[in-house]
Design a protein around this motif. Structure first.
Motif, PDB file in Angstrom:
ATOM      1  N   SER A 181       0.832  -1.205   0.000  1.00 41.53           N
ATOM      2  CA  SER A 181       0.000   0.000   0.000  1.00 41.53           C
ATOM      3  C   SER A 181       0.867   1.255   0.000  1.00 41.53           C
ATOM      4  O   SER A 181       0.557   2.235  -0.695  1.00 41.53           O
ATOM      5  N   VAL A 182       1.951   1.233   0.774  1.00 40.93           N
ATOM      6  CA  VAL A 182       2.885   2.372   0.790  1.00 40.93           C
ATOM      7  C   VAL A 182       3.523   2.529  -0.582  1.00 40.93           C
ATOM      8  O   VAL A 182       3.717   3.648  -1.083  1.00 40.93           O
ATOM      9  N   THR A 183       3.867   1.412  -1.209  1.00 44.51           N
ATOM     10  CA  THR A 183       4.418   1.453  -2.567  1.00 44.51           C
ATOM     11  C   THR A 183       3.423   2.088  -3.528  1.00 44.51           C
ATOM     12  O   THR A 183       3.779   2.958  -4.338  1.00 44.51           O
ATOM     13  N   ALA A 184       2.167   1.660  -3.443  1.00 44.95           N
ATOM     14  CA  ALA A 184       1.123   2.228  -4.309  1.00 44.95           C
ATOM     15  C   ALA A 184       0.948   3.718  -4.050  1.00 44.95           C
ATOM     16  O   ALA A 184       0.739   4.500  -4.981  1.00 44.95           O
ATOM     17  N   ALA A 185       1.041   4.124  -2.777  1.00 44.92           N
ATOM     18  CA  ALA A 185       0.892   5.536  -2.431  1.00 44.92           C
ATOM     19  C   ALA A 185       2.012   6.373  -3.033  1.00 44.92           C
ATOM     20  O   ALA A 185       1.796   7.518  -3.446  1.00 44.92           O
ATOM     21  N   PHE A 186       3.216   5.805  -3.085  1.00 44.93           N
ATOM     22  CA  PHE A 186       4.340   6.527  -3.687  1.00 44.93           C
ATOM     23  C   PHE A 186       4.036   6.870  -5.144  1.00 44.93           C
ATOM     24  O   PHE A 186       4.244   8.001  -5.592  1.00 44.93           O
ATOM     25  N   PHE A 187       3.520   5.889  -5.871  1.00 45.52           N
ATOM     26  CA  PHE A 187       3.193   6.126  -7.280  1.00 45.52           C
ATOM     27  C   PHE A 187       1.930   6.969  -7.432  1.00 45.52           C
ATOM     28  O   PHE A 187       1.808   7.745  -8.386  1.00 45.52           O
ATOM     29  N   SER A 188       1.000   6.828  -6.506  1.00 52.19           N
ATOM     30  CA  SER A 188      -0.230   7.615  -6.608  1.00 52.19           C
ATOM     31  C   SER A 188       0.030   9.097  -6.360  1.00 52.19           C
ATOM     32  O   SER A 188      -0.741   9.947  -6.809  1.00 52.19           O
ATOM     33  N   PHE A 189       1.112   9.417  -5.646  1.00 50.91           N
ATOM     34  CA  PHE A 189       1.520  10.810  -5.473  1.00 50.91           C
ATOM     35  C   PHE A 189       1.751  11.449  -6.845  1.00 50.91           C
ATOM     36  O   PHE A 189       1.338  12.579  -7.107  1.00 50.91           O
ATOM     37  N   VAL A 190       2.422  10.697  -7.723  1.00 53.39           N
ATOM     38  CA  VAL A 190       2.663  11.175  -9.086  1.00 53.39           C
ATOM     39  C   VAL A 190       1.368  11.173  -9.896  1.00 53.39           C
ATOM     40  O   VAL A 190       1.065  12.112 -10.628  1.00 53.39           O
ATOM     41  N   TYR A 191       0.603  10.108  -9.740  1.00 56.90           N
ATOM     42  CA  TYR A 191      -0.661   9.967 -10.465  1.00 56.90           C
ATOM     43  C   TYR A 191      -1.609  11.129 -10.175  1.00 56.90           C
ATOM     44  O   TYR A 191      -2.401  11.534 -11.035  1.00 56.90           O
ATOM     45  N   ALA A 192      -1.499  11.709  -8.970  1.00 58.44           N
ATOM     46  CA  ALA A 192      -2.352  12.838  -8.607  1.00 58.44           C
ATOM     47  C   ALA A 192      -2.141  14.025  -9.536  1.00 58.44           C
ATOM     48  O   ALA A 192      -3.063  14.803  -9.789  1.00 58.44           O
ATOM     49  N   LYS A 226       0.036 -16.312 -13.745  1.00 59.11           N
ATOM     50  CA  LYS A 226       0.914 -17.420 -14.134  1.00 59.11           C
ATOM     51  C   LYS A 226       2.366 -17.206 -13.736  1.00 59.11           C
ATOM     52  O   LYS A 226       3.061 -18.153 -13.353  1.00 59.11           O
ATOM     53  N   ARG A 227       2.847 -15.978 -13.825  1.00 61.64           N
ATOM     54  CA  ARG A 227       4.279 -15.725 -13.648  1.00 61.64           C
ATOM     55  C   ARG A 227       4.630 -14.896 -12.421  1.00 61.64           C
ATOM     56  O   ARG A 227       5.802 -14.747 -12.090  1.00 61.64           O
ATOM     57  N   GLY A 228       3.660 -14.309 -11.773  1.00 62.65           N
ATOM     58  CA  GLY A 228       3.937 -13.510 -10.598  1.00 62.65           C
ATOM     59  C   GLY A 228       3.988 -12.019 -10.885  1.00 62.65           C
ATOM     60  O   GLY A 228       3.911 -11.570 -12.036  1.00 62.65           O
ATOM     61  N   ALA A 229       4.162 -11.234  -9.810  1.00 67.76           N
ATOM     62  CA  ALA A 229       4.026  -9.776  -9.903  1.00 67.76           C
ATOM     63  C   ALA A 229       5.167  -9.098 -10.643  1.00 67.76           C
ATOM     64  O   ALA A 229       4.943  -8.176 -11.428  1.00 67.76           O
ATOM     65  N   ASN A 230       6.405  -9.540 -10.417  1.00 62.87           N
ATOM     66  CA  ASN A 230       7.547  -8.804 -10.947  1.00 62.87           C
ATOM     67  C   ASN A 230       7.571  -8.723 -12.462  1.00 62.87           C
ATOM     68  O   ASN A 230       8.012  -7.721 -13.035  1.00 62.87           O
ATOM     69  N   VAL A 231       7.109  -9.774 -13.124  1.00 66.22           N
ATOM     70  CA  VAL A 231       7.102  -9.798 -14.581  1.00 66.22           C
ATOM     71  C   VAL A 231       6.260  -8.663 -15.147  1.00 66.22           C
ATOM     72  O   VAL A 231       6.522  -8.153 -16.239  1.00 66.22           O
ATOM     73  N   ILE A 232       5.269  -8.234 -14.399  1.00 59.42           N
ATOM     74  CA  ILE A 232       4.370  -7.169 -14.826  1.00 59.42           C
ATOM     75  C   ILE A 232       4.802  -5.811 -14.281  1.00 59.42           C
ATOM     76  O   ILE A 232       4.820  -4.806 -14.996  1.00 59.42           O
ATOM     77  N   ILE A 233       5.165  -5.767 -13.011  1.00 61.79           N
ATOM     78  CA  ILE A 233       5.320  -4.483 -12.327  1.00 61.79           C
ATOM     79  C   ILE A 233       6.539  -3.695 -12.802  1.00 61.79           C
ATOM     80  O   ILE A 233       6.433  -2.478 -13.065  1.00 61.79           O
ATOM     81  N   TYR A 234       7.690  -4.327 -12.948  1.00 60.63           N
ATOM     82  CA  TYR A 234       8.881  -3.564 -13.333  1.00 60.63           C
ATOM     83  C   TYR A 234       8.748  -2.917 -14.719  1.00 60.63           C
ATOM     84  O   TYR A 234       9.037  -1.719 -14.865  1.00 60.63           O
ATOM     85  N   PRO A 235       8.298  -3.643 -15.753  1.00 59.94           N
ATOM     86  CA  PRO A 235       8.090  -2.973 -17.048  1.00 59.94           C
ATOM     87  C   PRO A 235       7.037  -1.871 -16.982  1.00 59.94           C
ATOM     88  O   PRO A 235       7.178  -0.833 -17.643  1.00 59.94           O
ATOM     89  N   ALA A 236       5.991  -2.078 -16.165  1.00 63.16           N
ATOM     90  CA  ALA A 236       4.932  -1.070 -16.052  1.00 63.16           C
ATOM     91  C   ALA A 236       5.479   0.222 -15.450  1.00 63.16           C
ATOM     92  O   ALA A 236       5.083   1.322 -15.865  1.00 63.16           O
ATOM     93  N   VAL A 278       9.022   8.508 -10.515  1.00 59.64           N
ATOM     94  CA  VAL A 278       8.546   7.182 -10.917  1.00 59.64           C
ATOM     95  C   VAL A 278       9.722   6.220 -11.051  1.00 59.64           C
ATOM     96  O   VAL A 278       9.646   5.053 -10.628  1.00 59.64           O
ATOM     97  N   LEU A 279      10.823   6.678 -11.619  1.00 58.05           N
ATOM     98  CA  LEU A 279      12.005   5.823 -11.740  1.00 58.05           C
ATOM     99  C   LEU A 279      12.543   5.430 -10.375  1.00 58.05           C
ATOM    100  O   LEU A 279      12.966   4.280 -10.161  1.00 58.05           O
ATOM    101  N   ILE A 280      12.531   6.370  -9.436  1.00 61.00           N
ATOM    102  CA  ILE A 280      12.938   6.048  -8.071  1.00 61.00           C
ATOM    103  C   ILE A 280      12.028   4.970  -7.486  1.00 61.00           C
ATOM    104  O   ILE A 280      12.433   4.161  -6.646  1.00 61.00           O
ATOM    105  N   GLY A 281      10.787   4.937  -7.974  1.00 60.28           N
ATOM    106  CA  GLY A 281       9.833   3.946  -7.505  1.00 60.28           C
ATOM    107  C   GLY A 281      10.248   2.510  -7.754  1.00 60.28           C
ATOM    108  O   GLY A 281       9.766   1.589  -7.073  1.00 60.28           O
ATOM    109  N   VAL A 282      11.148   2.277  -8.723  1.00 59.13           N
ATOM    110  CA  VAL A 282      11.682   0.925  -8.926  1.00 59.13           C
ATOM    111  C   VAL A 282      12.363   0.445  -7.654  1.00 59.13           C
ATOM    112  O   VAL A 282      12.145  -0.682  -7.190  1.00 59.13           O
TER     113      VAL A 282
END
Length: 409
Positions: free
Chosen positions: A215-226, A269-279, A372-376
């Motif tokens: 949730s904290v991770t999502a909040a970090f990105f949602s700060f930008v999304y705002a 099928k493959r887990g979160a990382n396969v999706i999250i890092y490219p996104a 956003v890059l720091i978000g990695v």
């Protein structure tokens, strides 16, 4: 396992109700900052506060709503909160000052916080455990579609016929959310997750520890999304692309819709990382392009990248938050996730509103791309334990539906 039925009547009903709920939310979100600036003669900080106060109310009520879900029938709580949401929406016709508007936004935010917590919990219970990523992705698609249609309708009606027409449309959306919500028919065992014997109340009951890190991770990105939610229409007007502002969210949604069937299944099928890092990378590229946008092409290309990036990240984060919680704690987990997530949106709207007084939005969007890059690193640092456990569970097919496999997250 994927033969488990996902598209049930209840899943469609709750998703459709959520669609109209967020149509109201996004319609008001894009027009109220403009309404505060142009009709009520407010400042840029007032435009930011219109968003922040709403989300603050939602954040404050969600932990309490999560507790109510263990004691009150879910459908009854859903209908009550949808009624309150509609009533609050009707009062926008009578707001003629910044102060009264902010008070109404706070009250409206309370009903929004309750109803989104209830909807998120109900849908998490309805989705089969083997299709959580796919199901949550499609549910989030209702919110993403609303992000397109709501701003488009809101901005179009606002510029052509004024705020009153926009308020009429938003009220109709809220009414449909109530009608569709009332069609929900939950099985008896899903009406409430309350236990017959409950321990004495403790403040920790208001939050689900397993959902905090993601949730904290999502909040970090949602700060930008705002910065997108609150100011992309203002930014478009500043750079002479006001007509393209409505289509920003259309392009966002088209890309998101095209990618959704693949990203949700790949997550399962493959887990979160396969999706999250490219996104994350696509999100950063989109923000960078937005900061450089002086043509319609670049402006809409940034929307496509943001749609592929952020449009994928949000349902992934919410899925992780729900998966980490035991079934009887899903309501609290949903409340925890949305409260912390909205804290990022609310803080981002306020901070960017303050900064916009002194810095051009193009520079702010450039700085946001760096964030956003720091978000990695933020995602890796806070969630690497979960990522490893999630990957193992996908490889060996031993998902634990109770969510006990990684209580440390």
């Amino acid at each position: 396992m994927n033969s488990e039925k996902l598209w049930t009547r209840n899943f469609i009903s709750i998703s459709a109700s959520t669609l109209f709920l967020f149509l109201t939310f996004y319609c008001l979100l894009v027009i109220l900052p403009l309404y505060a600036l142009e009709d009520l003669h407010g400042q840029a900080t007032d435009a930011g506060l219109v968003v922040t106060v709403f989300l603050l109310a939602a954040i404050l009520i969600r932990p309490i709503a999560g507790q109510w879900l263990g004691r009150i029938e879910k459908r009854s709580l859903l209908l009550l909160s949808l009624c309150l949401f509609l009533i609050a929406d009707l009062f926008y016709f009578f707001m003629h000052s910044i102060g009264s508007l902010l008070v109404l936004r706070f009250m409206h935010g309370i009903s929004f916080g309750i109803v989104t917590t209830v909807c998120g919990t109900i849908v998490a219970d309805l989705i089969p455990s083997s299709r959580k990523g796919e199901g949550m992705g499609y549910y989030a698609m209702a919110m993403n579609l609303a992000m397109v249609i709501g701003p488009f309708v809101g901005l179009t009606t606002f510029y052509r016929w004024g705020a009153t027409t926009s308020f009429i449309i938003s009220s109709i959306f809220a009414l449909f959310a109530l009608i569709l919500g009332s069609s929900l028919r939950l099985p008896k065992e899903q009406q409430t997750v309350a236990t017959k014997t409950q321990a004495a109340f403790h403040i920790k009951q208001l939050f689900e520890v397993s959902a905090v890190r993601i949730s904290v991770t999502a909040a970090f990105f949602s700060f930008v999304y705002a910065s997108i939610l609150s100011f992309v229409s203002v930014y478009a007007k500043e750079i002479g692309l006001a007509k393209a502002a409505s289509y920003f969210f259309v392009v966002y949604a088209v890309v998101m819709l095209l990618s959704r069937p693949f990203t949700g299944k790949l997550f399962d099928k493959r887990g979160a990382n396969v999706i999250i890092y490219p996104a994350i990378i696509f999100f950063a590229i989109g923000m960078l392009l937005l900061s450089m946008a002086h043509t319609t092409f670049l402006f809409l290309l940034s929307a496509a990248c943001i749609g592929l990036g952020w449009g994928t990240l949000f349902p992934c984060f919410q899925t992780i938050a729900v998966q980490n919680a035991a079934p009887q704690r899903r309501g609290v987990a949903t409340a925890t996730f949305l409260s912390i997530f909205d804290s990022g949106v609310g803080l981002g709207s306020f901070v960017i509103g303050l900064a916009a007084v002194h810095i051009h939005l193009s520079f702010l969007y450039l700085y946001c791309s760096l964030l956003v890059l720091i978000g990695v690193g933020v995602y890796y640092t806070l969630n690497r334990d979960h990522a490893a456990a999630s990957t193992r569970s996908k490889q060996y097919g031993n998902e634990n539906p109770s969510g006990q496999h990684n209580q440390a997250v």
